[in-house]
Design an enzyme around this catalytic site. Structure first.
Site, PDB file in Angstrom:
ATOM      1  N   LYS A 185     137.474  41.753  48.433  1.00  0.00           N
ATOM      2  CA  LYS A 185     137.256  40.677  49.400  1.00  0.00           C
ATOM      3  C   LYS A 185     138.080  39.422  49.050  1.00  0.00           C
ATOM      4  CE  LYS A 185     134.734  43.219  51.971  1.00  0.00           C
ATOM      5  NZ  LYS A 185     133.568  43.927  51.623  1.00  0.00           N
TER       6      LYS A 185
HETATM    7  C1  LIG Z   1     132.410  44.881  52.204  1.00  0.00           C
HETATM    8  C2  LIG Z   1     131.553  44.792  53.393  1.00  0.00           C
HETATM    9  C3  LIG Z   1     130.155  44.819  53.312  1.00  0.00           C
HETATM   10  C4  LIG Z   1     129.425  45.151  52.038  1.00  0.00           C
HETATM   11  O1  LIG Z   1     129.690  44.320  50.979  1.00  0.00           O
HETATM   12  P1  LIG Z   1     129.146  44.678  49.523  1.00  0.00           P
HETATM   13  O2  LIG Z   1     129.236  43.382  48.788  1.00  0.00           O
HETATM   14  O3  LIG Z   1     130.063  45.732  48.969  1.00  0.00           O
HETATM   15  O4  LIG Z   1     127.750  45.169  49.653  1.00  0.00           O
HETATM   16  C5  LIG Z   1     129.412  44.593  54.451  1.00  0.00           C
HETATM   17  N1  LIG Z   1     130.010  44.395  55.637  1.00  0.00           N
HETATM   18  C6  LIG Z   1     131.350  44.396  55.787  1.00  0.00           C
HETATM   19  C7  LIG Z   1     131.935  44.149  57.124  1.00  0.00           C
HETATM   20  C8  LIG Z   1     132.159  44.618  54.658  1.00  0.00           C
HETATM   21  O5  LIG Z   1     133.496  44.670  54.810  1.00  0.00           O
END
Ligand SMILES: *Cc1c(COP(=O)(O)O)cnc(C)c1O
Length: 387
Positions: A185
């Site tokens: 992210k």
């Molecule tokens: C990455 C992601 C998540 C989940 O995030 P985590 O921190 O891995 O639980 C949820 N929604 C979207 C759209 C994502 O890209």
């Protein structure tokens, strides 16, 4: 063109001396789990977003689940969300015992307010907009629909650390917003998540629910009892952040604006090069928004190429470039398709997008040379396979 020897990965975290020093400091001071660094990270994140409260957890998935719990989502409730999202946005609805109802997307590939209206029933309890690729969803329209129909909203802001909607950061609105610090992210804590809110009651409940349902404040309220006293006020969960993760977060948060600036520069470069062809395009931002550009979705007009979608994606292997796809729609995934009887054609815009998109590398560690190589490769694939 000459094919590069070393693989160009789809994504890489930017971990530098600041992150390493902050983690080492935590390891040396001896407080490993949730403690002073976590508290500091929450304060600085709330300050960055401009909101009153930020509650850290161990993932965005946990953040979304707890947000649903705090809002009182119950079995048999219906939750409207886009199909074009990561699995966890819908999985948490299942974990809450509720029913996910998938809506189509608008031109920014965020949930379409018009389709939300069509999908509201007496059982609809909440909407989960996803700020796809960092592009803010149509929040004014969505909040208005929610108000008119007494429905709640909580936001999947996994892609949107630093995104702005009408001059206001995502996460500083009237809803709970859930962020992800997964390794891919815009900023990372390894694994981690954050819920932001301006509502004190929600913040208090979230703090209790994320750590065993133990109320740290109960003893303060009632008595002269010492700090050994605690009360279990809910059957809570175990999804707190640790100080090790928060250390990474503290260092990353100081740099996230510069990371996002670099991402925007790469997006601009991609846009200007790809707009020279009539085969390629990408998402146009909504008016009055500033996306944090988590992904670069390259949209391809396959009627002009002799390649199929799958063949096009496969071509990048020959060029030693890692690409990805966000996302395979959830209403076409076996679990959801079979459980709720979805079929192809149910969400036409979502499906059209899925069938024409590939995500190109987009992260701050891409050099100018890398970006040029990716652009040249895409153009060559297009030119060699035109109809
Ligand atoms: C990455 C992601 C998540 C989940 O995030 P985590 O921190 O891995 O639980 C949820 N929604 C979207 C759209 C994502 O890209």
């Amino acid at each position: 063109m000459e094919i590069r020897k070393e693989f160009l990965p789809f994504t890489l975290p930017t971990i530098e001396d600041e992150e390493i020093d902050e983690v080492v400091d935590t390891l040396k001071n001896g407080w490993l789990t949730m403690g002073p660094k976590t508290k500091k990270f929450e304060d600085e994140f709330a300050n960055y977003i401009g909101c009153k409260y930020a509650i850290s957890v161990n993932s965005c998935t946990a953040a979304l689940f707890l947000a649903g719990k705090v809002l009182g989502i119950k079995p048999k409730d219906e939750i409207i969300l886009p199909s074009l999202t990561f699995a966890s946005t819908a999985n948490i609805v299942e974990h809450l015992g509720a029913r996910p109802v998938f809506a189509d997307v608008d031109s920014t590939i965020c949930i379409d307010p018009e389709d939300i209206k069509r999908k509201i029933t007496e059982k609809t309890k909440a909407i989960i907009p996803v700020h796809y690729a960092g592009h803010p969803a149509a929040m004014n329209e969505i909040n208005e629909i929610a108000e008119d129909n007494s429905i709640l909203v909580f936001e999947d802001a996994a892609h949107a650390v630093g995104s702005e909607y009408k001059g206001n950061k995502i996460g500083n609105g009237k809803n709970l917003a859930c962020f992800s610090f997964y390794a891919t992210k815009n900023m990372t804590t390894g694994e981690g998540g954050m819920i932001t809110t301006n509502n004190e009651k929600f913040a208090e409940k979230l703090r209790i629910l994320r750590l065993h349902g133990i109320s740290r404040d109960a003893w303060k309220r009632y008595s002269s009892k010492g700090s050994w006293y605690y009360e279990v006020t809910a059957a809570g969960y175990k999804c707190n952040m640790t100080d090790i993760n928060a250390s990474l977060g503290l260092a990353q948060l100081r740099k996230v604006d510069s990371f996002n600036k670099k991402r925007a520069e790469i997006v601009e470069k991609y846009n200007s090069e790809f707009s020279k062809t009539d085969v390629l395009s990408t998402i146009k931002s909504r008016e009055n928004t500033k996306p944090a550009y988590h992904l670069y979705p390259l949209i391809v007009d396959f009627t002009k190429l002799s390649l199929s979608h799958a063949e096009f994606i496969d071509k990048f292997k020959e060029y030693n470039i890692g690409v990805s796809l966000h996302f395979i729609p959830l209403h076409l995934q076996p679990y959801y398709k079979e459980k709720y009887n979805y079929k192809e054609g149910d969400l036409p815009k979502t499906e059209r997008f899925y069938n024409s998109v590939v995500s190109l590398p987009l992260h701050p560690r891409l050099s100018d040379r890398d970006v040029k190589y990716i652009v040249d490769s895409v153009i060559e694939i297009i030119q060699k396979n035109k109809n």
